[in-house]
Design an enzyme around this catalytic site. Structure first.
Site, mmCIF file in Angstrom:
data_model
loop_
_atom_site.group_PDB
_atom_site.id
_atom_site.type_symbol
_atom_site.label_atom_id
_atom_site.label_comp_id
_atom_site.label_asym_id
_atom_site.label_seq_id
_atom_site.Cartn_x
_atom_site.Cartn_y
_atom_site.Cartn_z
ATOM 1 N N THR A 1 34.959 -7.233 -23.286
ATOM 2 C CA THR A 1 33.738 -6.999 -24.061
ATOM 3 C C THR A 1 33.547 -7.964 -25.223
ATOM 4 O OG1 THR A 1 32.739 -5.437 -25.634
ATOM 5 C CG2 THR A 1 35.087 -5.220 -25.290
ATOM 6 N N GLU B 1 32.727 -7.020 -27.991
ATOM 7 C CA GLU B 1 33.276 -6.356 -29.184
ATOM 8 C C GLU B 1 34.576 -7.030 -29.630
ATOM 9 O OE1 GLU B 1 31.091 -3.848 -31.170
ATOM 10 O OE2 GLU B 1 33.219 -3.430 -31.419
ATOM 11 N N TYR C 1 38.251 0.479 -30.693
ATOM 12 C CA TYR C 1 37.825 0.145 -29.323
ATOM 13 C C TYR C 1 38.013 -1.350 -29.069
ATOM 14 C CZ TYR C 1 34.476 -1.094 -25.599
ATOM 15 O OH TYR C 1 33.885 -1.617 -24.489
ATOM 16 N N LYS D 1 40.462 -3.071 -26.318
ATOM 17 C CA LYS D 1 39.944 -3.970 -25.273
ATOM 18 C C LYS D 1 40.628 -5.337 -25.320
ATOM 19 C CE LYS D 1 36.794 -1.923 -22.711
ATOM 20 N NZ LYS D 1 36.820 -1.913 -21.248
HETATM 21 P P1 NAP Z 1 30.515 4.247 -19.559
HETATM 22 O O1 NAP Z 1 29.136 4.556 -19.031
HETATM 23 O O2 NAP Z 1 30.954 4.877 -20.826
HETATM 24 O O3 NAP Z 1 31.553 4.630 -18.390
HETATM 25 C C1 NAP Z 1 32.916 4.768 -18.649
HETATM 26 C C2 NAP Z 1 33.588 5.332 -17.419
HETATM 27 O O4 NAP Z 1 34.998 5.474 -17.667
HETATM 28 C C3 NAP Z 1 33.097 6.724 -16.978
HETATM 29 O O5 NAP Z 1 33.014 6.770 -15.572
HETATM 30 C C4 NAP Z 1 34.211 7.635 -17.461
HETATM 31 O O6 NAP Z 1 34.338 8.839 -16.740
HETATM 32 C C5 NAP Z 1 35.419 6.751 -17.189
HETATM 33 N N1 NAP Z 1 36.627 7.199 -17.888
HETATM 34 C C6 NAP Z 1 36.775 7.467 -19.207
HETATM 35 N N2 NAP Z 1 38.031 7.870 -19.468
HETATM 36 C C7 NAP Z 1 38.705 7.867 -18.290
HETATM 37 C C8 NAP Z 1 40.018 8.183 -17.912
HETATM 38 N N3 NAP Z 1 40.931 8.589 -18.809
HETATM 39 N N4 NAP Z 1 40.374 8.050 -16.617
HETATM 40 C C9 NAP Z 1 39.458 7.653 -15.678
HETATM 41 N N5 NAP Z 1 38.181 7.349 -15.987
HETATM 42 C C10 NAP Z 1 37.806 7.443 -17.277
HETATM 43 O O7 NAP Z 1 30.703 2.675 -19.719
HETATM 44 P P2 NAP Z 1 29.830 1.469 -19.121
HETATM 45 O O8 NAP Z 1 28.759 1.144 -20.081
HETATM 46 O O9 NAP Z 1 29.530 1.744 -17.718
HETATM 47 O O10 NAP Z 1 30.883 0.280 -19.234
HETATM 48 C C11 NAP Z 1 31.811 0.021 -18.185
HETATM 49 C C12 NAP Z 1 33.007 -0.735 -18.739
HETATM 50 O O11 NAP Z 1 32.553 -1.957 -19.325
HETATM 51 C C13 NAP Z 1 33.742 -0.010 -19.857
HETATM 52 O O12 NAP Z 1 35.103 -0.342 -19.742
HETATM 53 C C14 NAP Z 1 33.169 -0.603 -21.130
HETATM 54 O O13 NAP Z 1 34.087 -0.498 -22.178
HETATM 55 C C15 NAP Z 1 32.929 -2.025 -20.690
HETATM 56 N N6 NAP Z 1 31.847 -2.752 -21.350
HETATM 57 C C16 NAP Z 1 30.605 -2.213 -21.409
HETATM 58 C C17 NAP Z 1 29.571 -2.936 -21.981
HETATM 59 C C18 NAP Z 1 28.175 -2.391 -22.052
HETATM 60 O O14 NAP Z 1 27.364 -2.927 -22.828
HETATM 61 N N7 NAP Z 1 27.835 -1.379 -21.263
HETATM 62 C C19 NAP Z 1 29.819 -4.227 -22.496
HETATM 63 C C20 NAP Z 1 31.112 -4.752 -22.370
HETATM 64 C C21 NAP Z 1 32.113 -4.006 -21.785
HETATM 65 P P3 NAP Z 1 33.518 10.180 -17.166
HETATM 66 O O15 NAP Z 1 32.154 10.014 -16.575
HETATM 67 O O16 NAP Z 1 34.295 11.269 -16.547
HETATM 68 O O17 NAP Z 1 33.506 10.225 -18.655
HETATM 69 O O1 G4F Z 2 24.595 0.766 -28.808
HETATM 70 P P1 G4F Z 2 25.823 0.683 -29.623
HETATM 71 O O2 G4F Z 2 26.566 1.941 -29.869
HETATM 72 O O3 G4F Z 2 26.723 -0.422 -28.905
HETATM 73 P P2 G4F Z 2 27.960 -1.301 -29.405
HETATM 74 O O4 G4F Z 2 28.645 -0.686 -30.555
HETATM 75 O O5 G4F Z 2 27.480 -2.697 -29.558
HETATM 76 O O6 G4F Z 2 28.941 -1.176 -28.150
HETATM 77 C C1 G4F Z 2 28.459 -1.340 -26.819
HETATM 78 O O7 G4F Z 2 28.499 -2.702 -26.465
HETATM 79 C C2 G4F Z 2 29.819 -3.275 -26.419
HETATM 80 C C3 G4F Z 2 29.641 -4.748 -26.045
HETATM 81 O O8 G4F Z 2 29.435 -5.497 -27.224
HETATM 82 C C4 G4F Z 2 30.630 -2.530 -25.386
HETATM 83 F F1 G4F Z 2 31.870 -3.092 -25.272
HETATM 84 C C5 G4F Z 2 30.744 -1.071 -25.801
HETATM 85 O O9 G4F Z 2 31.465 -0.370 -24.809
HETATM 86 C C6 G4F Z 2 29.333 -0.485 -25.897
HETATM 87 O O10 G4F Z 2 28.774 -0.476 -24.608
HETATM 88 O O11 G4F Z 2 25.487 0.030 -31.045
HETATM 89 C C7 G4F Z 2 24.809 -1.194 -31.158
HETATM 90 C C8 G4F Z 2 24.466 -1.441 -32.629
HETATM 91 C C9 G4F Z 2 25.659 -1.273 -33.580
HETATM 92 O O12 G4F Z 2 25.641 -2.317 -34.518
HETATM 93 C C10 G4F Z 2 25.371 0.044 -34.288
HETATM 94 O O13 G4F Z 2 25.897 0.137 -35.605
HETATM 95 O O14 G4F Z 2 23.503 -0.497 -33.035
HETATM 96 C C11 G4F Z 2 23.864 -0.005 -34.311
HETATM 97 N N1 G4F Z 2 23.248 1.321 -34.511
HETATM 98 C C12 G4F Z 2 22.353 1.623 -35.485
HETATM 99 N N2 G4F Z 2 22.046 2.930 -35.424
HETATM 100 C C13 G4F Z 2 23.519 2.422 -33.815
HETATM 101 C C14 G4F Z 2 22.749 3.451 -34.391
HETATM 102 N N3 G4F Z 2 24.330 2.640 -32.747
HETATM 103 C C15 G4F Z 2 24.368 3.894 -32.230
HETATM 104 N N4 G4F Z 2 25.141 4.113 -31.145
HETATM 105 N N5 G4F Z 2 23.651 4.936 -32.773
HETATM 106 C C16 G4F Z 2 22.830 4.769 -33.857
HETATM 107 O O15 G4F Z 2 22.199 5.704 -34.333
#
Ligand code: NAP
Ligand code: G4F
Length: 329
Positions: free
Chosen positions: A125, A127, A149, A153
């Site tokens: 990520t 992050e 987090y 990662k």
């Molecule tokens: P998400 O919607 O939060 O999905 C996370 C998944 O992990 C869910 O299926 C969850 O299962 C499963 N999980 C959590 N704890 C577990 C455990 N102990 N054992 C087995 N499964 C478990 O995340 P996403 O947005 O799809 O992201 C997918 C991956 O990419 C994650 O690793 C995230 O950190 C990474 N990532 C995401 C972004 C982004 O912007 N979306 C960016 C960079 C990296 P449940 O449904 O049961 O909770």
């Molecule tokens: O949507 P966010 O919670 O995503 P964040 O923290 O960037 O993390 C996501 O992206 C990562 C990749 O860079 C992934 F690795 C991670 O698993 C996840 O998918 O917050 C985005 C921004 C932050 O700066 C936060 O402080 O939005 C700001 N924000 C402002 N108000 C808020 C809020 N975020 C959340 N969740 N809720 C608020 O009310």
């Protein structure tokens, strides 16, 4: 027939990746954690629940991972499971470390013990860049994580690199910047905003409480990003790739896009609530996807405007269904 095991199949990316692999003719297995309620709504949404095989297991339980691999006999493993919400990682740092960091080595060990020829993808990520060390972040930018987090990662990223270098395994780390969709969890800011805009438009909500709306993110569409994951496992050798759009936008601007699509002014509804500030913020992220574009021939296809509109439309639809359910029509 190629077979893939996806951990995190019930999450946003897991559902899109499962659909992509099914369309490519894969047999798709998904690791599913035991929960007290059903977590398969995203697979239902994409209409693929009956096409994937779900295997019970948990990233913190090595034996369950070995069993899942022995049962599914995959050629590729995509590790998408994580405690992925940054905010929660300060409240549950130990759980985050166990699932998001140690879980990765559990899975790599399970692969090494069962079949080290399996190709492995790790969901790393942006992050990890945290307090950014360069204005545009690429594969060579130094890391500086700002949350438990991000720290977890970073372990997952380096152990993935290490298993490639130590054991010659085909492991890839996709350093993905934020990607969103109608399947995004409601706790993440984009979905929180599009859901609120839909509810406000429908008269079901009167305000939207947010934290730091000056934070900037490089937002893309999850449907585009899972294609990059697959492309990584198709290369001759594993490697690390930044996946991003190369554009960054404030949360404030994102609110404007969502609300103005519904002819609303976000300034009339957004209330700043310090409850949503983070102990250490990642102020800005901006990815340089040059390597993914040139080596993987990957390109982000969906603009932020189109993405936000797609999410608002989906949330309006959900709100309508909710209202008709309550009204009994
Ligand atoms: P998400 O919607 O939060 O999905 C996370 C998944 O992990 C869910 O299926 C969850 O299962 C499963 N999980 C959590 N704890 C577990 C455990 N102990 N054992 C087995 N499964 C478990 O995340 P996403 O947005 O799809 O992201 C997918 C991956 O990419 C994650 O690793 C995230 O950190 C990474 N990532 C995401 C972004 C982004 O912007 N979306 C960016 C960079 C990296 P449940 O449904 O049961 O909770
Ligand atoms: O949507 P966010 O919670 O995503 P964040 O923290 O960037 O993390 C996501 O992206 C990562 C990749 O860079 C992934 F690795 C991670 O698993 C996840 O998918 O917050 C985005 C921004 C932050 O700066 C936060 O402080 O939005 C700001 N924000 C402002 N108000 C808020 C809020 N975020 C959340 N969740 N809720 C608020 O009310």
């Amino acid at each position: 027939m190629k077979a893939a095991l996806i951990t995190g199949i019930t999450g946003q990316d897991g559902a899109y990746l499962a659909r992509l692999l099914l369309n490519k003719g894969y047999k798709v297995y998904g690791l599913i954690a035991r929960r007290s309620t059903d977590t398969t709504w995203r697979l239902d949404y994409l209409n693929i629940k009956n096409e994937v095989d779900l295997i019970e297991g948990d990233m913190t339980d090595l034996s369950s991972l070995i069993r899942a691999l022995n049962f599914s006999k995959p050629t590729e493993v995509y590790n998408l499971a994580a405690q992925s919400f940054v905010g929660t990682s300060w409240e549950q740092p130990v759980l985050t470390a166990n699932v998001t960091a140690v879980g990765v080595v559990n899975l790599l060990e399970a692969i090494r013990l069962t079949n080290p020829a399996i190709r492995f993808y790790q969901a790393s990520t942006s992050e990890m860049f945290g307090l950014i060390q360069e204005p545009m972040q690429s594969e060579s930018t130094p890391f500086y994580p700002r949350s438990p987090y991000g720290v977890a990662k970073l372990y997952g990223h380096w152990i993935t690199v290490n298993y490639r270098e130590s054991f010659g395994m085909h492991t890839s780390s996709g350093i993905l910047f934020n990607h969103e969709s109608p399947l995004r969890g409601i706790e993440f800011v984009t979905r929180k905003v599009t859901d609120a805009a839909a509810r406000i438009k429908s008269g079901l909500q009167s305000e939207l409480r947010l934290g730091n709306i000056d934070a900037k993110r490089d937002w893309g569409f999850a449907g585009d990003y899972v294609e990059a994951m697959w492309l990584m496992t198709q290369q001759e050798v594993g490697d690390d790739y930044v996946v991003a759009t190369g554009k960054t936008t404030t949360v404030r601007e994102m609110c404007d896009i969502a609300f103005s699509y519904l002819d609303l002014d976000y300034q009339d509804y957004v209330v700043i609530d310090p409850k949503f500030y983070r102990p250490a913020e990642v102020e800005v992220l901006l990815g340089d996807p040059t390597k993914a574009i040139t080596k993987l021939n990957w390109e982000p296809e969906t603009s932020l405007n189109d993405l936000v509109r797609m999410m608002v439309d989906a949330d309006l639809q959900r709100v309508k269904q909710e209202v008709s359910l309550v009204a009994g029509v």
